[in-house]
Motif scaffolding. Structure first.
Motif, mmCIF file in Angstrom:
data_model
loop_
_atom_site.group_PDB
_atom_site.id
_atom_site.type_symbol
_atom_site.label_atom_id
_atom_site.label_comp_id
_atom_site.label_asym_id
_atom_site.label_seq_id
_atom_site.Cartn_x
_atom_site.Cartn_y
_atom_site.Cartn_z
ATOM 1 N N PHE A 20 1.119 9.475 21.747
ATOM 2 C CA PHE A 20 0.285 8.649 20.885
ATOM 3 C C PHE A 20 0.024 7.282 21.523
ATOM 4 N N ARG A 21 1.049 6.703 22.164
ATOM 5 C CA ARG A 21 0.869 5.410 22.813
ATOM 6 C C ARG A 21 -0.153 5.498 23.954
ATOM 7 N N LYS A 22 -0.056 6.570 24.771
ATOM 8 C CA LYS A 22 -1.018 6.723 25.878
ATOM 9 C C LYS A 22 -2.436 6.887 25.362
ATOM 10 N N PHE A 23 -2.592 7.610 24.243
ATOM 11 C CA PHE A 23 -3.925 7.794 23.669
ATOM 12 C C PHE A 23 -4.519 6.468 23.209
ATOM 13 N N ILE A 24 -3.733 5.676 22.504
ATOM 14 C CA ILE A 24 -4.219 4.400 21.987
ATOM 15 C C ILE A 24 -4.559 3.439 23.120
ATOM 16 N N VAL A 25 -3.684 3.382 24.142
ATOM 17 C CA VAL A 25 -3.933 2.488 25.267
ATOM 18 C C VAL A 25 -5.198 2.868 26.008
ATOM 19 N N SER A 26 -5.424 4.177 26.205
ATOM 20 C CA SER A 26 -6.611 4.624 26.933
ATOM 21 C C SER A 26 -7.903 4.361 26.154
ATOM 22 N N LYS A 27 -7.833 4.319 24.847
ATOM 23 C CA LYS A 27 -9.041 4.121 24.039
ATOM 24 C C LYS A 27 -9.358 2.658 23.797
ATOM 25 N N ILE A 28 -8.334 1.811 23.780
ATOM 26 C CA ILE A 28 -8.558 0.413 23.410
ATOM 27 C C ILE A 28 -8.749 -0.443 24.656
ATOM 28 N N LYS A 29 -7.911 -0.227 25.662
ATOM 29 C CA LYS A 29 -7.988 -1.086 26.877
ATOM 30 C C LYS A 29 -9.098 -0.614 27.806
ATOM 31 N N LYS B 90 -11.398 0.621 15.832
ATOM 32 C CA LYS B 90 -12.741 0.676 15.249
ATOM 33 C C LYS B 90 -13.691 1.540 16.062
ATOM 34 N N LYS B 91 -13.590 1.489 17.398
ATOM 35 C CA LYS B 91 -14.512 2.211 18.276
ATOM 36 C C LYS B 91 -14.101 3.659 18.525
ATOM 37 N N ILE B 92 -12.922 4.074 18.047
ATOM 38 C CA ILE B 92 -12.476 5.456 18.261
ATOM 39 C C ILE B 92 -13.189 6.350 17.251
ATOM 40 N N PRO B 93 -13.801 7.444 17.690
ATOM 41 C CA PRO B 93 -14.482 8.351 16.747
ATOM 42 C C PRO B 93 -13.506 8.907 15.713
ATOM 43 N N LYS B 94 -14.075 9.284 14.578
ATOM 44 C CA LYS B 94 -13.244 9.735 13.463
ATOM 45 C C LYS B 94 -12.468 10.999 13.810
ATOM 46 N N HIS B 95 -13.132 11.970 14.487
ATOM 47 C CA HIS B 95 -12.457 13.229 14.788
ATOM 48 C C HIS B 95 -11.331 13.033 15.808
#
Length: 349
Positions: free
Chosen positions: A340-349, A311-316
């Motif tokens: 992709f996993r590293k990107f998601i982990v860095s944005k959510i955690k 939810k908090k990740i910008p659209k772009h």
């Protein structure tokens, strides 16, 4: 024995000597020859022999169906060699030669009675045919192990799951049935080999040359699992990793010493549901694709639900991560999943 004649059994057009019978005084030994040949022919007509032919045909169809997809892969070249060995085994037609030789044996076998017996050359031709049958099965098992070890690696990387699973199962079945047939053939050869001196010999129709000699015995094929333990070679059986369920994890955490739990009461207005992210949901490429589809659908809702992890990740940034994942997926799936996993982990955690 000369080196050039070590593999004379492998000649594609092995010339069969003329079937000649000679009168002998003692035909008692022919009874044991007839019995062991007859028992082997009965084993060739059992259901497992039919399963061997059906599985061999399945491997041929799988090879023809995927020859354009895997022709440059070393494992697929092993499958092609396996198919050639199976076709060679079919052309050998050992049952026909054994039936022809068994029909030339005398009807009544007695130590005190004479009778017409096939010559030693005819008997040696049968032994050479048994050697060819035995060593062809040895070649089949070697190709099965080479192909299975390669396609098992593809299966572990989630490549061509359906095809590799079916192919490995067919290879395992061929390997098992081939071991059984080769063991029966070796047993028959070892029982027939000592009877060579009892057959009459004709000087004009010698089958073996002077520098050629039949082996004294053939080695019986051991059980696949026991042989693998002795030689430390991998078997064709896939050993799945133990999966720890959420319930088992909860029990392990409950047993650990976490101190005294203090309950803190909060008003409903202050209580906020915290959404935690678990990296295990992105264990495979398929999991990542499901995660992208689920999160994209949730982000389109108005308002965006609290259960949406991105939810908090910008659209772009979210669109850029999807594009990069799809672009890398066709070239290197493992690398695409890792990025992709590293990107998601860095944005959510």
């Amino acid at each position: 024995m000369a080196t050039d004649n070590l593999y004379f059994w492998n000649e594609f057009e092995l010339k069969q000597p003329p079937l000649v019978t000679l009168q002998v005084e003692d035909t008692g030994f022919a009874k044991s020859v007839f019995v062991v040949i007859n028992r082997f022919l009965q084993q060739l007509s059992e259901p497992d022999a039919m399963e061997f032919d059906e599985t061999a045909a399945l491997i041929g169809r799988l090879m023809a169906r995927r020859k354009n997809s895997f022709r440059n892969m070393p494992g697929f070249r092993s499958v092609c060699k396996l198919n050639s060995a199976l076709c060679r085994l079919l052309r050998l037609d050992l049952a026909r030669d054994l039936q022809q030789f068994r029909g030339a044996l005398p009807d009544v076998c007695d130590e005190n009675l004479g009778g017409a017996m096939p010559t030693r050359s005819n008997f040696e031709f049968i032994l050479v045919r048994l050697m060819g049958f035995y060593h062809l099965h040895e070649r089949i098992r070697e190709c099965c192990h080479a192909a299975a070890s390669y396609f098992t690696k593809l299966l572990r990387n989630n490549f061509f799951m359906e095809f590799t699973t079916l192919l490995i199962a067919a290879l395992a079945k061929i390997n098992k049935l081939s071991s059984a047939q080769a063991s029966r053939c070796a047993s028959l050869y070892n029982k027939l080999r000592p009877q060579v001196p009892h057959f009459p010999q004709v000087a004009k129709h010698k089958f073996l040359k002077e520098n050629q000699e039949l082996p004294a015995k053939l080695e019986l094929i051991k059980n696949t699992h026991s042989q693998a333990k002795e030689t430390n070679t991998p078997t064709l059986v896939l050993k799945p990793k133990k999966v720890v369920t959420k319930l088992e994890k909860a029990k392990l955490e409950a047993k650990s010493d976490v101190g005294t739990i203090v309950e803190r009461k909060e008003s409903p207005a202050q209580a906020v549901t915290e959404v935690k992210f678990n990296e295990e949901v992105l264990a495979t490429v398929a999991d990542a694709q499901k995660f992208i589809a689920r999160e994209s659908k949730a982000r389109q809702q108005t308002p965006v639900p609290e259960s949406c992890l991105t939810k908090k990740i910008p659209k772009h940034e979210w669109l850029g991560a999807q594009t990069l994942f799809q672009r890398k997926l066709s070239k290197d799936p493992a690398k695409a999943l890792s990025i992709f996993r590293k990107f998601i982990v860095s944005k959510i955690k």
